[in-house]
Design a protein around this motif. Structure first.
Motif, short mmCIF file in Angstrom:
data_model
loop_
_atom_site.label_atom_id
_atom_site.label_comp_id
_atom_site.label_asym_id
_atom_site.label_seq_id
_atom_site.Cartn_x
_atom_site.Cartn_y
_atom_site.Cartn_z
N GLY A 305 35.92 39.56 18.24
CA GLY A 305 36.17 40.29 19.48
C GLY A 305 35.76 39.52 20.72
O GLY A 305 35.85 40.05 21.83
N PHE A 306 35.32 38.27 20.55
CA PHE A 306 35.00 37.43 21.71
C PHE A 306 35.87 36.20 21.68
O PHE A 306 36.10 35.62 20.62
N GLY A 307 36.34 35.80 22.86
CA GLY A 307 37.13 34.57 22.96
C GLY A 307 38.61 34.86 22.87
O GLY A 307 39.03 35.90 22.33
N SER A 357 29.51 29.14 28.98
CA SER A 357 30.08 27.81 29.23
C SER A 357 31.42 27.64 28.51
O SER A 357 32.24 26.81 28.90
N ARG A 358 31.67 28.41 27.48
CA ARG A 358 32.94 28.31 26.75
C ARG A 358 33.93 29.41 27.15
O ARG A 358 34.95 29.60 26.51
N ASN A 359 33.60 30.16 28.17
CA ASN A 359 34.46 31.26 28.65
C ASN A 359 34.79 32.26 27.54
O ASN A 359 35.95 32.64 27.36
N LEU A 360 33.80 32.65 26.79
CA LEU A 360 34.05 33.60 25.69
C LEU A 360 33.67 35.00 26.14
O LEU A 360 32.51 35.36 26.20
N TYR A 361 34.69 35.77 26.49
CA TYR A 361 34.51 37.15 26.97
C TYR A 361 35.03 38.11 25.90
O TYR A 361 35.80 37.71 25.02
N PRO A 362 34.66 39.41 25.99
CA PRO A 362 35.23 40.36 25.03
C PRO A 362 36.75 40.41 25.19
O PRO A 362 37.25 40.40 26.30
N ASN A 363 37.48 40.41 24.06
CA ASN A 363 38.93 40.54 24.14
C ASN A 363 39.33 41.99 23.84
O ASN A 363 38.47 42.84 23.59
N VAL A 364 40.63 42.28 23.85
CA VAL A 364 41.12 43.66 23.74
C VAL A 364 40.59 44.35 22.48
O VAL A 364 40.35 45.55 22.47
N1 ACO Z 1 32.11 33.17 18.47
C1 ACO Z 1 31.41 31.99 18.59
N2 ACO Z 1 31.97 30.85 19.06
C2 ACO Z 1 33.26 30.88 19.43
C3 ACO Z 1 34.05 32.07 19.34
C4 ACO Z 1 33.40 33.25 18.85
N3 ACO Z 1 34.09 34.40 18.75
N4 ACO Z 1 35.30 31.82 19.77
C5 ACO Z 1 35.32 30.52 20.12
N5 ACO Z 1 34.08 29.94 19.93
C6 ACO Z 1 33.69 28.57 20.27
C7 ACO Z 1 34.22 27.56 19.26
O1 ACO Z 1 33.30 27.34 18.21
C8 ACO Z 1 34.43 26.37 20.13
O2 ACO Z 1 33.16 25.77 20.36
P1 ACO Z 1 33.06 24.15 20.63
O3 ACO Z 1 33.83 23.90 21.89
O4 ACO Z 1 31.59 23.88 20.76
O5 ACO Z 1 33.68 23.50 19.41
C9 ACO Z 1 34.89 26.94 21.47
O6 ACO Z 1 34.32 28.26 21.51
C10 ACO Z 1 36.41 27.04 21.61
O7 ACO Z 1 36.92 27.77 20.50
P2 ACO Z 1 38.29 27.46 19.77
O8 ACO Z 1 38.21 27.90 18.35
O9 ACO Z 1 38.72 26.06 20.06
O10 ACO Z 1 39.27 28.43 20.58
P3 ACO Z 1 40.71 28.87 20.11
O11 ACO Z 1 41.48 29.05 21.35
O12 ACO Z 1 41.27 27.93 19.09
O13 ACO Z 1 40.46 30.25 19.36
C11 ACO Z 1 40.09 32.55 18.98
C12 ACO Z 1 40.62 31.49 19.97
C13 ACO Z 1 40.79 32.39 17.61
C14 ACO Z 1 40.48 33.93 19.53
C15 ACO Z 1 38.56 32.41 18.86
O14 ACO Z 1 37.96 32.63 20.11
C16 ACO Z 1 37.97 33.36 17.81
O15 ACO Z 1 37.94 33.00 16.63
N6 ACO Z 1 37.53 34.59 18.22
C17 ACO Z 1 37.04 35.57 17.28
C18 ACO Z 1 38.22 36.27 16.63
C19 ACO Z 1 38.93 37.22 17.56
O16 ACO Z 1 38.31 38.01 18.28
N7 ACO Z 1 40.28 37.18 17.52
C20 ACO Z 1 41.12 38.08 18.33
C21 ACO Z 1 41.85 37.34 19.40
S1 ACO Z 1 42.71 38.46 20.43
C22 ACO Z 1 44.09 38.87 19.60
O17 ACO Z 1 44.62 38.24 18.74
C23 ACO Z 1 44.65 40.15 20.00
#
Ligand code: ACO
Length: 432
Positions: A305-307, A357-364
């Motif tokens: 739910g983040f990112g 720093s990685r712009n990881l906010y709550p998603n929908v």
């Molecule tokens: N928790 C911890 N770390 C995270 C998370 C997370 N949820 N999401 C990304 N990161 C970190 C990665 O480890 C990476 O770190 P680094 O730069 O040190 O290597 C950095 O943030 C970038 O992440 P990526 O995996 O490259 O981002 P990507 O765009 O490929 O992935 C995704 C996006 C799949 C949504 C990812 O953020 C994730 O797995 N989130 C959790 C699952 C989730 O909530 N999915 C729903 C998405 S919304 C939808 O589909 C409706």
């Protein structure tokens, strides 16, 4: 034709490529002749930077947190429209007038039932069958029950009837699969109820305990479906377009989209969020332990739910749904300890450098699971709810793809081969 160009200097030689601009000035270099001109392909793992088509359906600005369907702000649509109006907008390009909306609703009511023979399919799935697997199987098999619509020489001519059919039948299939999993009698769709009321009624009404449809619940479900209705070239939508580009039926393309959505990194996230929150709650709310695990790259654990691949600020859909979350729980008189866990987790993440720093906010999906849970929808059906919402988007993209000569070409990415070079074949008996 473009009047802007980009130049690439490769091994001393200059190559020129047209640059196209989108409605908001976004720029794209058209590299479709790169291989022909230079002998090189582009390598873009996970399609992070590759535009596969032009599209006039959805505009998304991940940096500014903007989402528009056909030029309308998601906030306005979620506040003022019904899901069917938004589906019509996505499918036709414009909002319907009253007459058009009435006709489309009538079409949907007409097609809301599923062939009685299909109901027997439910009896043959094992009791713990995954709802997404049931949904994709049923949608795929619609092709056998209603082939005349997809074998028409011009599929755009039958588009209104096939989309109305799919939108209402998928809702019926989703509710029937829940009733079957409970072993309860099926509740059939009613003409007098709107799309969301009908779904809730088919899910929760029973012959012994009539279901009371609360307007607050209907309004939140309506919002959730609108917020999920399209999100441009995400994994499942790209799958629908790619599979559809091979010329298969619309039903088969949509079934493929459902399968792509099933994944925990995509539509399966809402279920993962609730399971994660349950885990944290059961573990004496040891937030630090889970945050530490998520930050540790040697551990595959992530905070669900983040990112987001595209949003690098707040997901505008999460902002809208966060507000509805409190309202719905109050209307239902539900107090869920998981909501407090969710709020505290979001707060901790908001103040943690790793996530900031990685712009990881709550998603929908961070809040939608809590709302579905309060409505009584079981966790393993959350992704089915997402599929119900995303269906108009998939349908609109399929139509755009088949109606556009350029994007209608069969989808066929290239690759960089890094396996062994040609070697001598060794007969079976001589191999060590
Ligand atoms: N928790 C911890 N770390 C995270 C998370 C997370 N949820 N999401 C990304 N990161 C970190 C990665 O480890 C990476 O770190 P680094 O730069 O040190 O290597 C950095 O943030 C970038 O992440 P990526 O995996 O490259 O981002 P990507 O765009 O490929 O992935 C995704 C996006 C799949 C949504 C990812 O953020 C994730 O797995 N989130 C959790 C699952 C989730 O909530 N999915 C729903 C998405 S919304 C939808 O589909 C409706």
């Amino acid at each position: 034709m473009s009047d802007k160009f980009a130049q690439l200097i490769l091994e001393g030689k200059t190559y020129t490529f047209p640059v196209y601009e989108g409605s908001y000035g976004e720029k794209a270099i058209d590299i479709s002749t790169l291989l022909k001109q230079t002998g090189h392909i582009t390598l873009d793992r996970g399609y992070v930077n590759t535009g596969s088509c032009t599209s006039d359906i959805t505009y998304l600005d991940g940096k500014a947190g903007v989402l528009d369907y056909r030029g309308y702000a998601i906030e306005e649509l979620a506040e003022n429209c019904s899901f069917v109006e938004v589906a019509y907008l996505l499918l036709h390009g414009d909002l319907p007038n009253e007459q058009e909306l009435m006709e489309y609703r009538d079409l949907m009511s007409q097609y809301a039932l599923i062939h009685e023979d299909m109901i027997h399919f439910f009896d043959h799935f094992p009791p713990n069958a995954e709802p997404m697997s049931i949904l994709s199987t049923m949608v795929n098999s619609l092709h056998n029950f209603y082939p005349e619509l997809t074998t028409h020489p011009d599929p755009t001519e039958t588009f209104d009837s096939i989309t109305a059919r799919l939108l209402s039948k998928v809702r019926t299939i989703a509710a029937f699969s829940y009733k079957k999993s409970k072993g309860h009698p099926l509740i059939y769709p009613r003409y007098d109820l709107n799309y969301c009321e009908n779904f809730l009624n088919m899910m929760f009404d029973t012959p012994t305990r009539p279901y009371k449809i609360l307007p607050e619940v209907v309004s939140t479900l309506n919002k959730l479906l609108i917020l999920h209705a399209d999100h441009e070239q995400n994994c499942s939508t790209s799958t629908v377009r790619l599979v559809g580009s091979a010329g298969v039926s619309l039903y088969a393309s949509i079934a493929s989209g459902i399968n792509a959505l099933w994944g925990p990194l995509h539509g399966g996230a809402a279920q993962e969020v609730v399971e994660m929150l349950e885990g944290i709650y059961a573990d004496d709310k040891d937030f630090e332990k889970y945050i530490r695990k998520a930050k540790d790259h040697s551990d595959p654990y992530r905070l669900s739910g983040f990112g987001h691949r595209v949003y690098k600020t707040f997901d505008p859909r999460a902002q809208i749904i966060k507000k509805s979350c409190d309202e719905t729980l109050a209307a239902l008189n539900v107090s869920d300890p998981l909501l407090d866990v969710a709020k505290e987790l979001a707060e901790r993440v908001r103040n943690d450098d790793y996530f900031v720093s990685r712009n990881l906010y709550p998603n929908v999906d961070f809040y939608s699971g809590i709302i579905y849970r309060a409505m009584g929808i079981p966790t393993n059906m959350f992704t089915v709810m997402f599929a119900l919402g995303r269906l108009p988007g998939w349908l609109a993209h399929w139509r755009e793809m088949i109606g556009n000569k350029e994007s209608r070409r069969i989808g066929r990415p290239r690759q960089l081969y890094i396996g062994p070079t040609r070697r001598r074949f060794i007969p079976l008996g001589e191999r060590k």
